[in-house]
Write an enzyme that holds these catalytic residues in place. Structure first.
Site, PDB file in Angstrom:
ATOM      1  N   ARG A 120       0.894  -1.281  -0.026  1.00 21.69           N
ATOM      2  CA  ARG A 120      -0.127  -0.094   0.036  1.00 21.69           C
ATOM      3  C   ARG A 120       0.849   1.342   0.005  1.00 21.69           C
ATOM      4  NH1 ARG A 120      -2.778  -3.210   3.609  1.00 21.69           N
ATOM      5  NH2 ARG A 120      -4.743  -4.089   2.638  1.00 21.69           N
ATOM      6  N   LYS A 142       2.694  12.376 -10.163  1.00 20.50           N
ATOM      7  CA  LYS A 142       1.826  11.766 -10.983  1.00 20.50           C
ATOM      8  C   LYS A 142       2.847  10.428 -11.186  1.00 20.50           C
ATOM      9  CE  LYS A 142      -1.036  14.418 -13.768  1.00 20.50           C
ATOM     10  NZ  LYS A 142      -1.528  14.405 -15.158  1.00 20.50           N
ATOM     11  N   GLU A 184      10.593  20.832 -23.111  1.00 20.33           N
ATOM     12  CA  GLU A 184       9.616  20.893 -21.994  1.00 20.33           C
ATOM     13  C   GLU A 184      10.002  22.100 -20.961  1.00 20.33           C
ATOM     14  OE1 GLU A 184       6.812  19.485 -21.430  1.00 20.33           O
ATOM     15  OE2 GLU A 184       6.905  17.386 -22.513  1.00 20.33           O
ATOM     16  N   LYS A 225       6.600  24.490 -12.917  1.00 20.20           N
ATOM     17  CA  LYS A 225       5.759  23.174 -12.631  1.00 20.20           C
ATOM     18  C   LYS A 225       5.337  23.088 -11.269  1.00 20.20           C
ATOM     19  CE  LYS A 225       4.702  18.483 -13.699  1.00 20.20           C
ATOM     20  NZ  LYS A 225       5.066  17.192 -14.341  1.00 20.20           N
ATOM     21  N   GLU A 235      -6.227  17.431 -11.997  1.00 14.00           N
ATOM     22  CA  GLU A 235      -6.187  18.133 -13.361  1.00 14.00           C
ATOM     23  C   GLU A 235      -7.496  18.914 -13.308  1.00 14.00           C
ATOM     24  OE1 GLU A 235      -4.269  17.697 -17.046  1.00 14.00           O
ATOM     25  OE2 GLU A 235      -4.120  15.969 -15.477  1.00 14.00           O
ATOM     26  N   ARG A 239      -3.464  23.278 -13.648  1.00 15.56           N
ATOM     27  CA  ARG A 239      -2.668  21.999 -14.151  1.00 15.56           C
ATOM     28  C   ARG A 239      -2.675  21.790 -15.673  1.00 15.56           C
ATOM     29  NH1 ARG A 239      -0.274  17.410 -10.575  1.00 15.56           N
ATOM     30  NH2 ARG A 239       1.151  16.500 -11.962  1.00 15.56           N
ATOM     31  N   ASN A 243      -0.113  21.403 -20.411  1.00 23.47           N
ATOM     32  CA  ASN A 243      -0.381  20.662 -21.478  1.00 23.47           C
ATOM     33  C   ASN A 243      -0.118  21.626 -22.941  1.00 23.47           C
ATOM     34  OD1 ASN A 243      -1.074  18.300 -20.692  1.00 23.47           O
ATOM     35  ND2 ASN A 243      -3.086  18.696 -20.410  1.00 23.47           N
ATOM     36  N   HIS A 246       0.729  20.031 -26.434  1.00 25.98           N
ATOM     37  CA  HIS A 246       0.709  18.849 -26.221  1.00 25.98           C
ATOM     38  C   HIS A 246      -0.326  18.263 -27.082  1.00 25.98           C
ATOM     39  CE1 HIS A 246       3.767  19.082 -23.238  1.00 25.98           C
ATOM     40  NE2 HIS A 246       3.815  17.619 -22.772  1.00 25.98           N
ATOM     41  N   HIS A 250       0.450  15.005 -29.334  1.00 23.27           N
ATOM     42  CA  HIS A 250      -0.021  13.749 -29.309  1.00 23.27           C
ATOM     43  C   HIS A 250      -0.516  13.085 -30.502  1.00 23.27           C
ATOM     44  CE1 HIS A 250      -0.493  14.508 -24.630  1.00 23.27           C
ATOM     45  NE2 HIS A 250       0.764  13.844 -25.087  1.00 23.27           N
ATOM     46  N   HIS A 263       9.376  12.799 -27.531  1.00 21.75           N
ATOM     47  CA  HIS A 263       8.486  13.708 -27.103  1.00 21.75           C
ATOM     48  C   HIS A 263       8.583  15.134 -27.316  1.00 21.75           C
ATOM     49  CE1 HIS A 263       4.967  14.682 -24.770  1.00 21.75           C
ATOM     50  NE2 HIS A 263       5.536  15.141 -23.810  1.00 21.75           N
TER      51      HIS A 263
HETATM   52  N1  LIG Z   1       4.659  11.067 -14.244  1.00 20.88           N
HETATM   53  C1  LIG Z   1       4.584  12.378 -14.980  1.00 20.88           C
HETATM   54  O1  LIG Z   1       4.105  13.499 -14.609  1.00 20.88           O
HETATM   55  C2  LIG Z   1       5.351  12.400 -16.479  1.00 20.88           C
HETATM   56  C3  LIG Z   1       5.514  13.630 -17.171  1.00 20.88           C
HETATM   57  C4  LIG Z   1       6.108  13.699 -18.178  1.00 20.88           C
HETATM   58  C5  LIG Z   1       6.535  12.372 -18.895  1.00 20.88           C
HETATM   59  N2  LIG Z   1       6.403  11.298 -18.308  1.00 20.88           N
HETATM   60  C6  LIG Z   1       6.690   9.788 -18.747  1.00 20.88           C
HETATM   61  O2  LIG Z   1       8.205   9.828 -18.857  1.00 20.88           O
HETATM   62  C7  LIG Z   1       8.438   8.939 -19.710  1.00 20.88           C
HETATM   63  C8  LIG Z   1       9.635   9.641 -20.714  1.00 20.88           C
HETATM   64  O3  LIG Z   1      10.570   9.965 -20.035  1.00 20.88           O
HETATM   65  P1  LIG Z   1      12.211  10.151 -20.583  1.00 20.88           P
HETATM   66  O4  LIG Z   1      12.237  11.126 -21.509  1.00 20.88           O
HETATM   67  O5  LIG Z   1      13.156  10.605 -19.331  1.00 20.88           O
HETATM   68  O6  LIG Z   1      12.566   8.987 -21.324  1.00 20.88           O
HETATM   69  P2  LIG Z   1      13.182   7.592 -20.728  1.00 20.88           P
HETATM   70  O7  LIG Z   1      12.816   7.453 -19.393  1.00 20.88           O
HETATM   71  O8  LIG Z   1      12.846   6.419 -21.719  1.00 20.88           O
HETATM   72  O9  LIG Z   1      14.758   7.740 -21.094  1.00 20.88           O
HETATM   73  C9  LIG Z   1      15.370   7.883 -22.336  1.00 20.88           C
HETATM   74  C10 LIG Z   1      16.435   6.987 -22.417  1.00 20.88           C
HETATM   75  O10 LIG Z   1      17.550   7.479 -21.897  1.00 20.88           O
HETATM   76  C11 LIG Z   1      18.187   6.478 -21.158  1.00 20.88           C
HETATM   77  N3  LIG Z   1      18.683   7.072 -20.070  1.00 20.88           N
HETATM   78  C12 LIG Z   1      18.368   7.696 -19.023  1.00 20.88           C
HETATM   79  N4  LIG Z   1      19.138   8.548 -18.180  1.00 20.88           N
HETATM   80  C13 LIG Z   1      20.371   8.258 -19.027  1.00 20.88           C
HETATM   81  C14 LIG Z   1      21.705   9.027 -18.489  1.00 20.88           C
HETATM   82  N5  LIG Z   1      21.917   9.704 -17.730  1.00 20.88           N
HETATM   83  N6  LIG Z   1      22.396   8.824 -19.715  1.00 20.88           N
HETATM   84  C15 LIG Z   1      22.205   8.038 -20.798  1.00 20.88           C
HETATM   85  N7  LIG Z   1      20.944   7.492 -21.049  1.00 20.88           N
HETATM   86  C16 LIG Z   1      20.190   7.532 -20.018  1.00 20.88           C
HETATM   87  C17 LIG Z   1      17.197   5.742 -20.870  1.00 20.88           C
HETATM   88  O11 LIG Z   1      17.469   4.322 -20.085  1.00 20.88           O
HETATM   89  C18 LIG Z   1      16.290   5.611 -22.086  1.00 20.88           C
HETATM   90  O12 LIG Z   1      16.751   4.692 -23.049  1.00 20.88           O
HETATM   91  C19 LIG Z   1       7.485   8.715 -20.605  1.00 20.88           C
HETATM   92  O13 LIG Z   1       6.787   7.239 -20.235  1.00 20.88           O
HETATM   93  C20 LIG Z   1       6.466   9.794 -20.123  1.00 20.88           C
HETATM   94  O14 LIG Z   1       4.799   9.096 -20.284  1.00 20.88           O
HETATM   95  C21 LIG Z   1       5.726  11.202 -17.123  1.00 20.88           C
HETATM   96 ZN   LIG Z   2       5.174  16.578 -21.955  1.00 19.70          ZN
END
Ligand SMILES: NC(=O)c1ccc[n+]([C@@H]2O[C@H](COP(=O)([O-])OP(=O)(O)OC[C@H]3O[C@@H](n4cnc5c(N)ncnc54)[C@H](O)[C@@H]3O)[C@@H](O)[C@H]2O)c1
Ligand SMILES: [Zn+2]
Length: 361
Positions: A120, A142, A184, A225, A235, A239, A243, A246, A250, A263
């Site tokens: 939990r 989130k 971003e 943020k 949301e 908040r 977007n 976005h 998307h 992205h």
């Molecule tokens: N929870 C939220 O509020 C929120 C907000 C925005 C995005 N997200 C999510 O985040 C994800 C995208 O995250 P991201 O852009 O960090 O991508 P990611 O986590 O896939 O990382 C991109 C790549 O870089 C590699 N990597 C990570 N750190 C590294 C480093 N220091 N050196 C070399 N390689 C490295 C990872 O292994 C991966 O292959 C999506 O799934 C998205 O939905 C969540």
């Molecule tokens: Zn985004």
């Protein structure tokens, strides 16, 4: 003693955010200082284990367990969450354990969600290692994993106990991932910080970013943020400002099957499209839209590949923000000032799409 950049205060919990170089080596000290003897576990994608996971583990005084898992958007699933939970149980994790999650946004979402449901919920510390995770996904509380029927459909609101962003980790990040995170951050400038946007107009060069400038950008983007999520946990209108760019992004991402563009690159083009709609409505001066477009193009995002225009429109129409022929969108009025509108017509969306496609030719 290491001081946090700030504390993020949300209804469901408050947490310090540390931003700067050389913080991985201090993770043990920071986590130990706040968790009062709880047993820490480092949870890290296999590909980042040797480079970053073990370094975080070594920062703790006594030997701590490192749990690894499969990384990548296709592994952001309940299956991976289940595998992490199994490893936690096998390692003897209890309710008084702390999950120290190291990695990008995918790792933070997947292992973070596992921590939020394990027994939990156990304490969670994010150690984001991508720029996108440092400016965006680690802030706001989130967490979500994907379902075969759609992205981020299974998740929770679960604020971390702390966020530790070591900008040294960005040195190994591929250039396009840096650009993705910068986009971003630039978005944050247009939403809420004139000085952050000005840095993108004048100073930011993705191929030559000093540690000082990188730290300043991350801090300002986190503040934009954090201020929004503090005021408005779930949301609703405020908040939704996050977007900006976005909606059209998307659509393009879906039409491309989430390949070819990062992205952030898609968001960059999406901001240009949203601006075109804002200009057409008389909300935004064309000169300001031009300045935003120049700042975006300075980051040289990959161009939008040949896409099926009708498939993109179709994807946008399937967006849950599109109801009875009208779309909810964020439109800028000026730098640092955006509004949410709920009546964007299909013909305006087509104009926005055409503007972004034209800008990317
Ligand atoms: N929870 C939220 O509020 C929120 C907000 C925005 C995005 N997200 C999510 O985040 C994800 C995208 O995250 P991201 O852009 O960090 O991508 P990611 O986590 O896939 O990382 C991109 C790549 O870089 C590699 N990597 C990570 N750190 C590294 C480093 N220091 N050196 C070399 N390689 C490295 C990872 O292994 C991966 O292959 C999506 O799934 C998205 O939905 C969540
Ligand atoms: Zn985004």
């Amino acid at each position: 003693v290491i001081e946090p950049h700030r504390v993020v205060r949300q209804g469901s919990g408050s947490y310090p955010v540390y931003i700067g170089p050389g913080l991985l080596e201090h993770a043990g000290e920071i986590v130990g200082g706040m968790s009062g003897g709880k047993r820490p576990f480092v949870i890290v994608p296999r590909s980042l284990r040797a480079r970053y996971g073990e370094r975080v583990a070594a920062s703790f005084r006594s030997g701590i367990e490192v749990i690894d898992f499969d990384d990548g958007e296709t592994s952001k699933t309940l299956g991976t969450v289940d595998a992490i939970v199994t490893r936690l149980l096998e390692s003897g994790a209890k309710r008084d354990s702390v999950a120290v999650v190291v990695g990008g946004g995918v790792a933070g979402d997947t292992a973070g969600f596992a921590a939020s449901v394990f027994l939990r919920g156990i304490d969670l510390v994010h150690v984001p290692t991508t720029l996108l995770a440092q400016v965006d996904s680690s802030i706001g509380g989130k967490l979500a994993v994907n379902h075969p029927l759609g992205k981020n459909l299974i998740g929770s609101f679960y604020p971390p106990r702390a966020v530790i962003s070591d900008i040294g980790t960005l040195a190994t990040l591929p250039r396009r991932e840096i650009v993705s995170g910068l986009m971003e951050a630039l978005k944050g400038g247009v939403i809420g910080d004139v000085t952050l946007f000005a840095a993108f107009e004048n100073e930011v060069d993705p191929d030559a970013l000093s540690a000082t400038l990188m730290t300043a950008i991350i801090r300002k983007a986190v503040d934009v943020k954090a201020n929004i999520v503090s005021a408005d946990e779930r949301e609703s209108d405020l908040r939704r400002l996050l977007n900006y760019g976005h909606t059209l992004a998307h659509g393009v991402e879906a039409a491309l099957g989430y390949e070819q563009l990062t992205h952030g690159e898609a968001v960059g083009w999406g901001m240009i499209g949203a601006n075109a709609i804002a200009v057409r409505r008389g909300l935004l001066a064309a000169a300001v839209a031009g300045a935003i477009e120049r700042a975006i193009l300075r980051l040289s995002p990959a161009r939008i590949p040949q896409i099926d225009r009708s498939r993109t429109i179709e994807a946008i129409r399937h967006d849950k923000k599109f109801t009875s022929g009208r779309m909810v969108m964020v439109l800028p009025r000026a730098i640092g000032q955006c509004i949410v509108v709920d009546d964007v017509r299909a013909d305006e969306i087509e104009c926005g799409l055409d503007a972004m496609l034209a800008a990317s030719r």
